[in-house]
Write a protein that holds these residues in place. Sequence first.
Motif, short mmCIF file in Angstrom:
data_model
loop_
_atom_site.label_atom_id
_atom_site.label_comp_id
_atom_site.label_asym_id
_atom_site.label_seq_id
_atom_site.Cartn_x
_atom_site.Cartn_y
_atom_site.Cartn_z
N THR B 341 0.81 -1.21 0.00
CA THR B 341 0.00 0.00 0.00
C THR B 341 0.85 1.27 0.00
O THR B 341 0.44 2.27 -0.56
N MET B 342 2.04 1.22 0.61
CA MET B 342 2.87 2.43 0.66
C MET B 342 3.61 2.66 -0.65
O MET B 342 3.91 3.78 -1.01
N TYR B 343 3.98 1.55 -1.31
CA TYR B 343 4.80 1.67 -2.52
C TYR B 343 4.08 1.00 -3.69
O TYR B 343 4.11 -0.22 -3.83
N PRO B 344 3.44 1.81 -4.53
CA PRO B 344 2.69 1.23 -5.65
C PRO B 344 3.59 0.45 -6.61
O PRO B 344 3.12 -0.40 -7.36
N GLN B 345 4.91 0.71 -6.57
CA GLN B 345 5.84 -0.01 -7.45
C GLN B 345 5.87 -1.50 -7.15
O GLN B 345 6.28 -2.30 -7.99
N VAL B 346 5.46 -1.89 -5.92
CA VAL B 346 5.55 -3.30 -5.53
C VAL B 346 4.45 -4.07 -6.23
O VAL B 346 3.28 -3.95 -5.90
N THR B 347 4.83 -4.83 -7.25
CA THR B 347 3.83 -5.57 -8.01
C THR B 347 3.57 -6.93 -7.41
O THR B 347 2.51 -7.49 -7.54
N GLU B 348 4.60 -7.47 -6.76
CA GLU B 348 4.46 -8.83 -6.25
C GLU B 348 4.88 -8.87 -4.78
O GLU B 348 6.04 -8.61 -4.46
N ALA B 349 3.93 -9.13 -3.90
CA ALA B 349 4.24 -9.33 -2.48
C ALA B 349 3.70 -10.71 -2.12
O ALA B 349 2.50 -10.94 -2.22
N CYS B 350 4.59 -11.60 -1.76
CA CYS B 350 4.21 -13.00 -1.63
C CYS B 350 4.73 -13.56 -0.31
O CYS B 350 5.93 -13.49 -0.05
N VAL B 351 3.83 -14.08 0.51
CA VAL B 351 4.22 -14.62 1.81
C VAL B 351 4.16 -16.15 1.74
O VAL B 351 3.10 -16.71 1.47
N PHE B 352 5.29 -16.79 1.96
CA PHE B 352 5.34 -18.26 2.00
C PHE B 352 5.22 -18.72 3.44
O PHE B 352 6.06 -18.37 4.27
N TYR B 353 4.19 -19.48 3.75
CA TYR B 353 3.93 -19.82 5.15
C TYR B 353 3.55 -21.29 5.27
O TYR B 353 3.20 -21.95 4.29
N MET B 354 3.60 -21.79 6.50
CA MET B 354 3.15 -23.18 6.75
C MET B 354 1.75 -23.16 7.33
O MET B 354 0.86 -23.85 6.87
N ASP B 355 1.56 -22.40 8.43
CA ASP B 355 0.23 -22.10 8.93
C ASP B 355 0.26 -20.60 9.17
O ASP B 355 1.20 -20.11 9.79
N LEU B 356 -0.72 -19.87 8.68
CA LEU B 356 -0.72 -18.43 8.90
C LEU B 356 -1.34 -18.17 10.27
O LEU B 356 -2.55 -18.28 10.44
N ARG B 357 -0.52 -17.84 11.23
CA ARG B 357 -1.00 -17.78 12.61
C ARG B 357 -1.49 -16.39 12.95
O ARG B 357 -0.80 -15.57 13.54
N THR B 358 -2.73 -16.17 12.59
CA THR B 358 -3.38 -14.89 12.83
C THR B 358 -4.29 -15.02 14.03
O THR B 358 -5.48 -14.75 13.95
N TRP B 359 -3.70 -15.48 15.14
CA TRP B 359 -4.50 -15.69 16.34
C TRP B 359 -4.83 -14.37 17.01
O TRP B 359 -4.17 -13.38 16.78
N GLY B 360 -5.87 -14.41 17.85
CA GLY B 360 -6.25 -13.20 18.55
C GLY B 360 -7.41 -12.51 17.89
O GLY B 360 -7.90 -12.96 16.85
N LYS B 361 -7.84 -11.40 18.46
CA LYS B 361 -9.13 -10.89 18.03
C LYS B 361 -9.09 -9.97 16.82
O LYS B 361 -10.10 -9.75 16.19
N ALA B 362 -7.93 -9.43 16.47
CA ALA B 362 -7.92 -8.48 15.37
C ALA B 362 -7.02 -8.91 14.21
O ALA B 362 -7.01 -8.28 13.17
#
Lengths: 188, 959
Positions: B341-362
């Motif tokens: 979002t800050m840099y429009p030049q970034v065309t590809e942002a890719c996160v390689f993960y095993m389990d995406l641990r988005t625990w918690g309320k937000a």
Amino acid sequence: MHLTDIREKLAARPDLTRQLAQVKEQVATCIQCGTCSGSCPNAGFMDMTPRRMWRAVLTDRVDMVFSSQTFMLCASCYVCTLRCPRGLPLTGAMAELKQVAFGLNLDRFKRSTLFYKAFMDNIRQYGRVRETEMMARYFLAVKDPRVPMSYTGMGIKLMAKHKLHPHLPTWGPGRLAPLFDRAKQQER
Amino acid sequence: MTDQIGKTLVIGGGISGIRASLDLAQAGYQVLLLEQSDRVGGLLSQLDTQFPTSTCGMCRMLPMMERDRVDQQCLRRGLSHDNIEICVSTDLISLKGDPGNFSVSFLSQTDGGRDDCPVLVVDDEKIVRDSMKEWLSEEGYPVQTADSAAEALNLLAEGSFKVMLTDIKMPGMDGVTLLTRAKEIQPDLAVVMMTAYAAVDTAVEAMKQGALDYLVKPFDPDAVLQMVDRIFKDAVAENARKDTVDAVILASGATFFQPNLGINPYGYGRIPGVVTNLEFERMLSHAGPGGMDLVHPVTGRPVTRIAWFQCVGSRDIQTGTPFCSSTCCMISVKQSLLAKTMYPQVTEACVFYMDLRTWGKASDDYARQAKKAGVRFVRARVHSLAPGLKENDTGIPVVWLDPSGDRRESLFDLVVLAPGQHPDAFLSGFAKDQELTTDDWGFVRPEPFLSGHTNRPGIFVCGGATGPRDIHDSVTGASAAALSAMQVMASAGRQTVQNPEKTESTGLRSDGVSLFPGALVIGGGIAGMAAALAIADQGFDVDLVEKTDHLGGNLVWLQTAIEGAGSFLEEQTAAVQGHDRIRIHTRTCVADTMGRPGQWNTRLTPVKDTAENTDADRPEQLAENGSPPDKSSGGKSPDVQVRHGVVVLAVGGAEASPDRPLPDNGPGIYTQQQFQQALDQDAIDTGSPLHVAMFQCQGSREPGRDYCSRICCPRSLDQALRLKAGHPDSRVVIFYRDMMTPGLSESAYTEARKAGVVFVPYEPGNTPELAADNTGCRVNWTDPILGRAMEMAADYAVLATGIQPGLSRDLARLFGADLDRSGFFDQADIKWRPVEAMDPRVLACGICLEPGNLALTLASARAAAAKAVSLLSRETFFPGKDTARVRSAFCSLCQICIDACPFNARFIDPETRTLKVDPLACQGCGICAAACPSGAAVVTDRSLAPMIKTIHAVLNQPL
């Protein structure tokens, strides 16, 4: 059918069933992250990636396991074992699957089994491989004239380049026999 | 002794240390804050933004009370508070003693570094002199050499040395004579004799004459260095400062795994463009090396393709890290979202993960935002990295296997590694010295049910020293640890620093606002009880309100599921019931409240006995809690009026009802709670081989309830392990989206795999099909790895539906608080003020605040209690430099400012008929000053004339 065939054969061999259970135990903590398959240099030639192989082992799909050639293509390079985040002995597990497959004496692995056997007998006899004799013994063991025929082209090429060195076979217990016997003893 | 001010030692000036220090300082205790590095703020001083706010907001930790006692500046630049003595670049030398009387000695690293420890080497052999000089100089010691005793004596006469290493056999004067002569010149010189093995007797003789020790030639460099280091440390230790403290809080944090030291470094330090997430954080920052641009650190070219690799030094047996580091997934989510979002030049942002641990309320919603912004999340683990053929031109080739088994390859400019958190060297040394119980990996293990207590009384622990923690958990834990330290100081009879404004001008200042000295705790679950007990133990009256006829809340049904929880619940209940400062109101709810914040007059009324009431309005009471509602007691008691200065909302929550339409409420389908209760009551024969299918995230992490409840995955694992322990042939399949086992709970996940539990991942929209009839359940799914349709007949299907908070908006609003978008208590700031509303007198804890397990619930309860105690112990609050004031002589009581104030901080005092500012609510925004037609509302140091002058100066216009 293939599936019942394998299940029946396995049921008749409690030692192999035990060995397969051991493999399952070895890879039990696999999280299917795919690191093994990503790092495997032979993965592209396998009909099933190593990850899928472990999954099949863990879900008891012996039909899938032994209808695949994957473990036969394992080059024992140990990259997967080195990289596995779970520290699983994957190369060893592949070797065990190979052994179970040989033990089951399935048609589809007959030629591989005979090849391995010819190879190991040759090593046992001479402490190294004498390719010409090894292939000759392999062809004899296969008992199928089509197999040596299929190697004719390669044989002619090798002969032209003087790469075939026929030796007189030696008889006897073999140079590495004590080593092989000891290994067999330890396996028990 | 008794009029001594209480003092606590806080070790570590990271976020946990700052939080604990500020809590203690606000409560009026003194704090000694030691930090090894040269600044406070720890890791956070390097982070511009935090998830899930994408802002910083660390300054929100600054006190809301007695604000003039603390510098109101950015906390990333530093901290200052009258009651906190901050010692940066300081090492702890020793710590001994018991609660109420710890003696501590510590030393500033600037007091005598190695460059203040000159070493003299005397030997007639050049090779010895030169190699010694080389070894010691490399370690930072100034070294001079002498080839004879005579020259050595000359050098000693000229300058002072701390250490002399001398050979014994030398032509001319020998070493032993040199020793005696040197001691005459400089009596405190530490002399070490160097000798061949044959002359050891002489060396021993020399020690009788004052030599400190001897080294046998040929020596190994390490032995020499150890010897000199020891002398150096003993010498500087004499300069160490000594102090006495009542309690100790260990907040030394954790360290990051260094990828280049692992067996799989992913090219870190070798391939340009492979960076750690902390390095990337700086690259992302506008104040970082690239300035306003995101550029490659080597080529300087704009970065357009970025990959993030998770679990580098986490969840990896090969690096000795079987645990999850808890925070890295969210850090990568944040960084990828910001980069995109800050840099429009970034065309590809890719996160390689095993389990995406988005625990918690937000967190889960935050990850959804990232997905929406175009960040690609790939469930894969990249095995290693090799540089590209022409790396500078093409980028770093990344090869991975997608879930279907296909090999994929892509080029990236940057690869950001997310290294895990590991215990650091200080922690292991400290834990060993102080004989603290640690877990298998070296983190300090807190005592069960006592968040932040170590096995050593008086030594408390919080933050990363207890295992990988995020900011939120660290801040909560730090406040809980502060409470424990307060309790030690109170029981040692220590006093607090008096409010200077109060003592200086009692009776003169009429603008003070006071609190009623008591707390109202709403909810008699374990959170409410723990908070009530902690507040009452510090000498304040507490009214504990509970809707049902018994205390304990969810722990009543959970007590057999959690080891030791049964007796803990019993103890707590007995303690609450036996406490002479706690009034318990069961079968009671809050009717309404009157009065200003801090001077609440709340009316409690008995709960009406209607069926709807029980079902719809009492979510914290669970249908299967085992005890039938008691209709005889309390039903007719009249309303009670309670005066209180703080309120703690601890109304809890309940298991959400499954919103997936069940095919048939067949006998085999249970919710997770129902299954737990059936297990606990032995209604399920675990001794026989059972087939059980467990479904995670049923209605959770989906629109409607778009948060992770954090407890269901660990509970499912616990149940699965129990089934497997009951009968090894039991077949348990867990269908999951991401296994949320952050931190050390990862080990349960591994255990379950080991026990043979089968885990099947699914994506929303591709949920396994569950069908049931009288004969049992059937599950059909497609295994993503095998790519085959699978089928299972199950005796039981267990639906993990997660937590539904039980806080009603009406109750929250009664005290000026509100609910967040998920229905939990709306915190002033999810990271920095996790247990408070905007008004610090309104607190919350337990699962109405956020979903969490028992340990988290207890931590938040104790954190809330710490805040309550700080407030209640101050009684009266005065406006400070940063809050608005009223010049009553100008005020016409038009009340425009009251309407204008967004924080409800202004009111008319009915006694004096004057307009007053509530200093705990006022944020110093100045809207009142702008709204006031008569100039009566002012903010100190922000008056009109200087402002106008500033504007003129900016516009460069003459006045």
